[in-house]
Design an enzyme around this catalytic site. Sequence first.
Site, PDB file in Angstrom:
ATOM      1  N   CYS A   1      18.198 -29.055  38.146  1.00 26.71           N
ATOM      2  CA  CYS A   1      17.827 -27.918  38.882  1.00 26.71           C
ATOM      3  C   CYS A   1      17.884 -28.742  40.818  1.00 26.71           C
ATOM      4  O   CYS A   1      19.594 -28.571  40.590  1.00 26.71           O
ATOM      5  CB  CYS A   1      16.054 -28.018  39.116  1.00 26.71           C
TER       6      CYS A   1
ATOM      7  N   GLU B   1      10.403 -30.040  32.265  1.00 32.50           N
ATOM      8  CA  GLU B   1       9.486 -31.623  32.275  1.00 32.50           C
ATOM      9  C   GLU B   1       8.684 -29.819  32.561  1.00 32.50           C
ATOM     10  O   GLU B   1       7.172 -29.984  31.736  1.00 32.50           O
ATOM     11  CB  GLU B   1       9.475 -31.860  34.325  1.00 32.50           C
TER      12      GLU B   1
ATOM     13  N   HIS C   1      14.391 -26.670  34.553  1.00 35.38           N
ATOM     14  CA  HIS C   1      12.879 -27.295  34.332  1.00 35.38           C
ATOM     15  C   HIS C   1      12.794 -27.668  32.842  1.00 35.38           C
ATOM     16  O   HIS C   1      11.547 -27.181  32.693  1.00 35.38           O
ATOM     17  CB  HIS C   1      12.117 -26.758  35.038  1.00 35.38           C
TER      18      HIS C   1
END
Length: 228
Positions: free
Chosen positions: A115, A212, A210
Amino acid sequence: MAGRPLIGISTYLESRTRWGTWELEAALLPAGYPRLVQRAGGLAAMLPPDEPEHAAAAVARLDGLVIAGGPDVEPVRYGARRDPRTGPPARERDAWELALIDAALAAGVPLLGICRGMQLLNVALGGTLTQHVDGHAEAIGIFGRHPVKPVPGTLYAAAVPEEASVPTFHHQAVDRLGEGLVASAHAADGTVEAVELSCGAGWVLGVQWHPEMDEDLRVMRELVRAAS
């Protein structure tokens, strides 16, 4: 793999953070980042902001580097005036993470920008950003999802060959690509969703979403593999 590679992850630096009875300045990172590295087979090390001249020494101790998401890049870094919708600057992070990126590129250390990290990679190589786009953030504090389509023949497409739904939260995007970068994935509206160095320039990838916040480990596994 003979041993788990050490993957450094840049962190936030927040002036007022509360936990328990304490309210203090804190270097912090959402747990999804180190967990993603660990699930992909790496060892995670947090890299809080430091003086930029120490970046090369930090990178020399790493097998791979992740530049994490976070606040908007200060527009002066890419020669633009601040749009009213651009968030407040995080100058210590900008300086430290740009130095980390420069050091990783110089040393050939595998690098993943997430990002903000992708945007900063683009800026580090002379690119510019669009300071506001609509439709890529669900609501404050809520990740949305949308599909991204890989560009055939790219590093990203080798890891994720099909169109994939990804968790997203951003309001800025790549405008002019930095030197040596190519787009390797797009959203349906044409927004550049992944960038990478051109073929033969080492393992360097930026993704606008993202990972994660997702169960898909493929991008991080490729970083860990490159770092091994």
